[in-house]
Design an enzyme around this catalytic site. Sequence first.
Site, PDB file in Angstrom:
ATOM      1  CE  LYS A  33      -0.496  -0.003   5.009  1.00 39.22           C
ATOM      2  NZ  LYS A  33      -1.314  -0.485   6.138  1.00 39.22           N
ATOM      3  CE1 TYR A 243      11.148  32.067   1.004  1.00 37.66           C
ATOM      4  CE2 TYR A 243      11.499  29.681   1.027  1.00 37.66           C
ATOM      5  CZ  TYR A 243      11.134  30.839   0.352  1.00 37.66           C
ATOM      6  OH  TYR A 243      10.767  30.767  -0.940  1.00 37.66           O
TER       7      TYR A 243
HETATM    8  C1  LIG Z   1      -0.561  -1.588   6.805  1.00 38.51           C
HETATM    9  C2  LIG Z   1      -1.190  -2.827   7.250  1.00 38.51           C
HETATM   10  C3  LIG Z   1      -0.417  -3.952   7.537  1.00 38.51           C
HETATM   11  C4  LIG Z   1       1.105  -3.942   7.535  1.00 38.51           C
HETATM   12  O1  LIG Z   1       1.592  -3.391   8.729  1.00 38.51           O
HETATM   13  P1  LIG Z   1       3.183  -3.373   9.016  1.00 38.51           P
HETATM   14  O2  LIG Z   1       3.263  -2.897  10.419  1.00 38.51           O
HETATM   15  O3  LIG Z   1       3.765  -2.402   8.046  1.00 38.51           O
HETATM   16  O4  LIG Z   1       3.672  -4.747   8.802  1.00 38.51           O
HETATM   17  C5  LIG Z   1      -1.079  -5.131   7.843  1.00 38.51           C
HETATM   18  N1  LIG Z   1      -2.427  -5.190   7.883  1.00 38.51           N
HETATM   19  C6  LIG Z   1      -3.206  -4.112   7.638  1.00 38.51           C
HETATM   20  C7  LIG Z   1      -4.680  -4.247   7.711  1.00 38.51           C
HETATM   21  C8  LIG Z   1      -2.616  -2.891   7.333  1.00 38.51           C
HETATM   22  O5  LIG Z   1      -3.379  -1.837   7.082  1.00 38.51           O
END
Ligand SMILES: *Cc1c(COP(=O)(O)O)cnc(C)c1O
Length: 334
Positions: A33, A243
């Site tokens: 993701k 800045y």
């Molecule tokens: C993002 C996510 C994961 C992965 O989590 P990590 O801590 O990066 O391993 C797993 N399950 C769900 C539902 C998530 O949203």
Amino acid sequence: MAFITINQDNFYYNLKQIALKIGSLDKIAIVLKDNAYGHGLEIMAKMASDFGIKHSVVHNYSEAIKIKHLFKTTLILGGEVIPIKRCSYVINSISHLDEIPENIKIELKFDTGMHRNGIKINEIEEALSKIDNNNLNLVGLMTHHRSSDELTSEFFWQEKQFDEIKKFIKNKGFDSLRVHSCNSSATLRKKFITDDIVRVGISAYGYNELPKAFNPIKLKPVMKLYAKKVSSRIIQKGQRVGYGADFIALHDITVSTYDIGYGDGWCRGDSLKSYITPDGFKILGRVSMDLITLDSDQEEVCIVSNAQESAKQFNTISYEILTALSSNIIRYLL
Ligand SMILES: *Cc1c(COP(=O)(O)O)cnc(C)c1O
């Protein structure tokens, strides 16, 4: 131009550590993701698939269509539900079951204590009858831990809740469902994984987020971020930089600008608590949209070599540093 390097050996090393921990490569679902945690969705998906990973998890439909051909299954965590082959959608609430087209593959997420998303335990029967009435194709059961990286018993309490849900649904005659509950920390923490898959994100990218005492498995960061020099100048004692003129030179120094800024997803931070790069250069004054100034005149400077370390300087977590990085930054595969 600023650029990111992706170290394939390190990625494969991490996947191997995870596979050894759970005793199987086939059980790994790589979480891709948010542009593969900023690493680049398509590059990481291709490498994972070449390594033999069969399952993936993405944020939404538009990520899924880019990579689904590489995996046996792709789980879509949110967004609009559009029919798409080889993919299943997470159901985050009971009402969600009335909003999606027939025959879609779904995986029910249960709220076992995180209280973010998911079907409540007392809604199981209602959910199953909606699935039946709306002709949906239930293929999985899942939950998410709220504190798998903390030394508390909450983890086990959530697990117990999930066990009861699984038993209940299987007793209703659903016996070919896949079940999953572990993110990276849960995967690294648990002694035995009985689930069908684990959903690992941050660990595959090189970060063990568990307290050290918990699990000493060392992982290797996959990404490094570099910026290139734009211009150099010598500034004299008393002159100021950037800045708001927040940096004042205490003596004559050479400073250079480098081509990364908050417009690229680099944290603007606080100019009074300067970020120090892995090689010890200091950001002088405020971060601009596309530039920072450092006390360096190297052609190229490494800005991040370990996102966990960088995150500490901003009082945040590795996830935020990584995912913020713009997809426009070029990624080179090493
Ligand atoms: C993002 C996510 C994961 C992965 O989590 P990590 O801590 O990066 O391993 C797993 N399950 C769900 C539902 C998530 O949203």
